[in-house]
Design a protein around this motif. Structure first.
Motif, PDB file in Angstrom:
ATOM      1  N   VAL A  11       0.836  -1.209   0.000  1.00 50.61           N
ATOM      2  CA  VAL A  11       0.000   0.000   0.000  1.00 50.61           C
ATOM      3  C   VAL A  11       0.868   1.255   0.000  1.00 50.61           C
ATOM      4  N   GLY A  12       1.951   1.218   0.736  1.00 50.93           N
ATOM      5  CA  GLY A  12       2.780   2.402   0.864  1.00 50.93           C
ATOM      6  C   GLY A  12       3.979   2.442  -0.043  1.00 50.93           C
ATOM      7  N   SER A  13       4.012   1.560  -1.028  1.00 55.15           N
ATOM      8  CA  SER A  13       5.227   1.487  -1.833  1.00 55.15           C
ATOM      9  C   SER A  13       5.222   2.438  -3.023  1.00 55.15           C
ATOM     10  N   ASN A  14       4.187   3.261  -3.147  1.00 53.50           N
ATOM     11  CA  ASN A  14       4.147   4.295  -4.184  1.00 53.50           C
ATOM     12  C   ASN A  14       4.429   3.722  -5.564  1.00 53.50           C
ATOM     13  N   LEU A  58     -11.321  -3.191   2.599  1.00 51.08           N
ATOM     14  CA  LEU A  58     -11.279  -2.246   1.491  1.00 51.08           C
ATOM     15  C   LEU A  58     -12.040  -0.977   1.849  1.00 51.08           C
ATOM     16  N   LYS A  59     -11.619   0.134   1.279  1.00 48.99           N
ATOM     17  CA  LYS A  59     -12.335   1.391   1.512  1.00 48.99           C
ATOM     18  C   LYS A  59     -13.681   1.373   0.796  1.00 48.99           C
ATOM     19  N   LEU A  62      -7.124  -0.433  -0.684  1.00 45.98           N
ATOM     20  CA  LEU A  62      -6.908  -1.334   0.449  1.00 45.98           C
ATOM     21  C   LEU A  62      -6.651  -0.510   1.711  1.00 45.98           C
ATOM     22  N   GLU A  63      -7.562  -0.625   2.651  1.00 45.46           N
ATOM     23  CA  GLU A  63      -7.389   0.105   3.911  1.00 45.46           C
ATOM     24  C   GLU A  63      -6.325  -0.569   4.765  1.00 45.46           C
ATOM     25  N   ASN A  64      -6.430  -1.880   4.918  1.00 47.05           N
ATOM     26  CA  ASN A  64      -5.376  -2.636   5.606  1.00 47.05           C
ATOM     27  C   ASN A  64      -5.640  -4.132   5.481  1.00 47.05           C
ATOM     28  N   ALA A  65      -4.601  -4.888   5.758  1.00 43.36           N
ATOM     29  CA  ALA A  65      -4.714  -6.351   5.816  1.00 43.36           C
ATOM     30  C   ALA A  65      -4.352  -6.780   7.234  1.00 43.36           C
ATOM     31  N   ARG A  66      -5.055  -7.786   7.737  1.00 42.50           N
ATOM     32  CA  ARG A  66      -4.842  -8.201   9.134  1.00 42.50           C
ATOM     33  C   ARG A  66      -4.918  -9.719   9.225  1.00 42.50           C
TER      34      ARG A  66
END
Length: 543
Positions: free
Chosen positions: A128-131, A154-155, A139-143
Motif C-alpha cells: 500500500v505504501g510502496s508508491n 477495502l475502503k 486497500l485500507e489494511n490487511a490483518r
C-alpha cells in the motif's frame, strides 16, 4: 497510486524501451543438463532494476508474470480463470468491503521459516505504501486473523480486487528490508535465486521445499538480452527460449519452433477528447485538441481505417484486429465494435459534420480548422513506429493529416493531453477499464490520456467495480463500452482508435515441451513452468 511498481525503464506502459541493453550470451554451454533451461524472456520486463522484489515491481505492475521466487495467493488456470496457490479459498462480505483469504499451513520460505498469514498481511500493507503502479489505494489494511487467515479491509467494494491478490508475491516479514531484499530474495515459490550477474543473467534453482507441483526444470538461467541479440543466440543454439521481434515471424531457425502466443497487448491511438481552451495540466502541459475533440474525426478514423491490412502488413498477421482494447476478454462487448475499412462511410461522416476540402490541398477543413493533428510514438519501438506510419498513410485517404512525432516517453507524456499517442495496454485486470475511462483530472499519468469524461460511462464503471455479483460486474463493464447509445467504444464515443492485439513471438528449442500455455500467455510464458519438460536431450541447446 500504490502497490507494485514496474521494473522497466518506462514503467507505465508495456512495450516501451527495454531496460536491458545487449548483453553477452554466457549460458547454454555444452555442460547444460537436460533439466536445465536457458531463457531470454523479454516480456518478464528484462532485467529488474530494483531486483527481484514483488513490492518494487517483480512479477506485478503493468506487466504481470510468474515471479518464480515468490508464491502468490492465487494463480491463473489454463483457461484464464483464477485458482488457488497459497490460498485455500476466500470469501467476500455482503457489503463487498471485507475479503477473507485462507492460506495453506505447509508453505515455508527458503530460509526454512514457515509462511503465515502475518507475512501475507505484511506484504500487502507494505505494498500500500510502496508508491507504485499496481493500484492498492483502495486497500485500507490487511490483518492476520490467525496463522492461516487474512482479512483485507477495502475502503470501497472492488470486484477486481482478486487481481491484486493474484500478482503480488509474498515476502517474509521478519527479514524483509526494502534496501536489500531485491538482490537477496527469500520466497516460497518454485525457484530460488542463486546468482545475479547484473547486466547479464540471473540463475534460479528449484526450491526443493516448494509445497506445490515441482517443475521438471531444476535450473533456469534467465538472460537479459535485447531481442536482436536473443535471436542471434537462438541461431547459435545458446538459448532454449528466446523472445524475438515480430519482424522475425517468417524466419526459420534449425532446431527451433517459432511460436506466437496470444496476449492482451492491444495497440491503439489515444485521442484528446477536450477542445483546446488554453487549459494546462498540473505540470503545465497542454490540454485539448480541436480536431480530435470532434467525434466525427474519431468516428471517421475508426470507420475508415483497415485494421486487417495493418495486422497483416505491420505484424505479419500475428495477432488480431482490435476495436475496443479488450475484444479478446470475457468482459469485452462485441456490440461496441464497428465495421471498419469503409472509406465511403467514413467520408460521409466527415462531410455530414461539416469537414470539407475548401482549398483543394487534400486536407479537410471546418470553421478554419484543418483536419490535422500530431501522433506521438516511442521512437525506440519499431512496431509502434510502423503502426503509426500505417495509420497516418490510411488517414490521408480521408483527408486527415497525421503528423508523426517519434520521441522519448517524457515528451510523449508531456503531450498526451493535447496530441494523439500510440499506446499499448496489456493488463487483463478489469480495474484498468475503470482507470482508463473513468473521469479524472489531468494528473500526468498515462491512465485516461484523452481525459474522457462521460457520466453515463462513469456510472457503469462504478457499478461494475462495486457490485459483488460477477454477472452484473461483467454486464456493466460491457455497458461501459457501449449501451446502445453511448460508451467508450467506437460504436459510442470512439475515444480511441484501437488497431491490433499483438502476439508474443518466441523461438523455442524443439526439445522443450511447454505443455498447454495459459490464455494470454504471451506476456507470462513461464506461468505454466510446472508443465514444461524436455522431450529430447539431443537438441541444439545442448551442443
Amino acid at each position: 497510486m500504490s502497490g507494485c511498481v514496474s521494473s522497466s525503464t518506462h514503467s507505465s506502459e508495456l512495450g516501451s524501451a527495454s531496460n536491458s541493453e545487449s548483453g553477452s550470451v554466457s549460458a547454454g554451454s555444452s555442460s547444460q543438463a537436460s533439466d536445465e533451461l536457458v531463457v531470454n524472456v523479454y516480456s518478464h520486463t528484462g532485467e529488474p532494476e530494483t531486483g527481484f522484489d514483488p513490492l518494487l515491481g517483480w512479477g506485478c505492475g503493468h506487466v504481470n508474470f510468474e515471479p518464480l521466487i515468490q508464491s502468490t495467493l492465487f494463480k491463473s488456470a489454463d483457461d484464464g480463470s483464477i485458482i488457488n496457490d497459497l490460498a485455500t479459498g476466500y470469501s467476500v462480505s455482503p457489503d463487498g468491503k471485507t475479503w477473507t483469504v485462507n492460506v495453506r499451513d505447509d508453505a515455508k520460505f527458503t530460509d526454512g521459516e514457515k509462511l503465515t498469514a502475518e507475512d501475507v498481511a505484511f506484504t500487502f500493507n507494505t505494498a500500500v505504501g510502496s508508491n507504485s503502479e499496481l493500484d492498492m489505494s483502495n486497500l485500507e489494511n490487511a490483518r492476520a486473523i490467525n496463522d492461516t487467515a487474512v482479512e483485507f479491509k477495502l475502503k470501497e467494494p472492488q470486484s477486481s480486487f482478486i487481481w491484486r491478490l493474484r500478482y503480488v508475491g509474498i515476502v517474509p516479514e521478519n527479514v524483509y528490508k526494502k534496501e536489500t531484499y531485491g538482490a537477496n530474495p527469500i520466497g516460497s515459490g518454485p525457484y530460488k535465486l542463486i546468482q545475479w550477474d547484473k547486466g547479464q543473467q540471473a540463475i534460479f534453482e528449484l526450491n526443493d521445499n516448494y509445497y506445490g507441483q515441482k517443475p521438471y526444470f531444476k535450473k533456469i538461467t534467465m538472460l537479459f538480452l535485447d531481442k536482436d541479440t536473443a535471436f542471434a543466440a537462438a541461431k547459435s543454439g545458446k538459448v532454449d527460449i528466446a523472445e524475438i521481434d515480430i519482424t522475425h515471424a517468417n524466419q526459420n531457425i534449425d532446431g527451433y519452433d517459432i511460436i506466437s502466443l496470444p496476449s492482451s497487448r492491444a495497440f491503439g491511438v489515444s485521442f484528446p477528447m477536450q477542445n483546446d481552451t488554453g487549459k494546462k495540466s498540473l505540470t503545465g502541459d497542454p490540454i485539448g485538441n480541436n480536431v480530435t475533440a470532434d467525434i466525427a474525426i474519431r468516428k471517421a478514423l475508426n470507420t475508415g481505417i483497415d485494421r486487417k491490412a495493418i495486422l497483416d502488413g505491420v505484424i505479419y498477421g500475428k495477432g488480431d484486429a482490435e476495436y475496443t482494447g479488450v475484444d479478446q476478454r470475457a468482459f469485452g462487448n462485441p456490440e461496441a465494435r464497428i465495421n471498419d475499412s469503409n472509406l465511403e462511410e467514413a467520408k460521409k461522416i466527415l462531410e455530414d459534420a461539416g469537414w470539407k476540402d475548401t482549398d483543394g490541398d487534400g486536407i479537410l477543413e471546418k470553421d478554419g480548422t484543418r483536419a490535422e493533428f500530431d501522433l506521438y510514438y516511442s521512437s525506440s519501438d519499431q512496431t509502434r513506429q510502423a503502426l503509426s506510419i500505417a495509420v497516418s498513410e490510411q488517414a490521408k485517404k480521408l483527408g486527415i493529416k497525421i503528423n508523426l512525432v517519434g520521441t522519448n516517453w517524457d515528451e510523449i507524456y508531456a503531450n498526451q493531453y493535447g496530441s494523439a499517442v500510440l499506446y499499448a495496454y496489456s493488463s487483463i485486470d478489469t480495474f484498468n477499464l475503470y482507470l482508463q475511462y473513468h473521469t479524472k483530472e489531468a494528473d500526468d499519468t498515462y491512465r485516461n490520456p484523452g481525459l474522457y469524461s462521460n457520466p453515463v460511462v462513469d456510472g457503469y464503471l462504478e457499478t461494475a467495480l462495486r457490485t459483488s455479483d460477477q454477472d452484473q460486474t461483467i454486464k456493466n463493464w460491457q455497458l461501459a463500452a457501449y449501451d446502445g447509445n453511448t460508451g467508450f467504444g467506437p460504436a459510442g464515443d470512439a475515444t480511441w482508435l484501437w488497431l491490433v492485439t499483438m502476439d508474443y513471438l518466441y523461438a523455442v528449442d524443439e526439445t522443450v515441451d511447454m505443455g498447454t500455455p495459459e490464455k494470454s500467455a504471451g506476456s507470462d510464458i513461464l506461468g505454466n513452468i510446472y508443465e514444461w519438460t524436455r522431450t529430447n536431450t539431443t537438441g541444439p541447446a545442448q551442443g
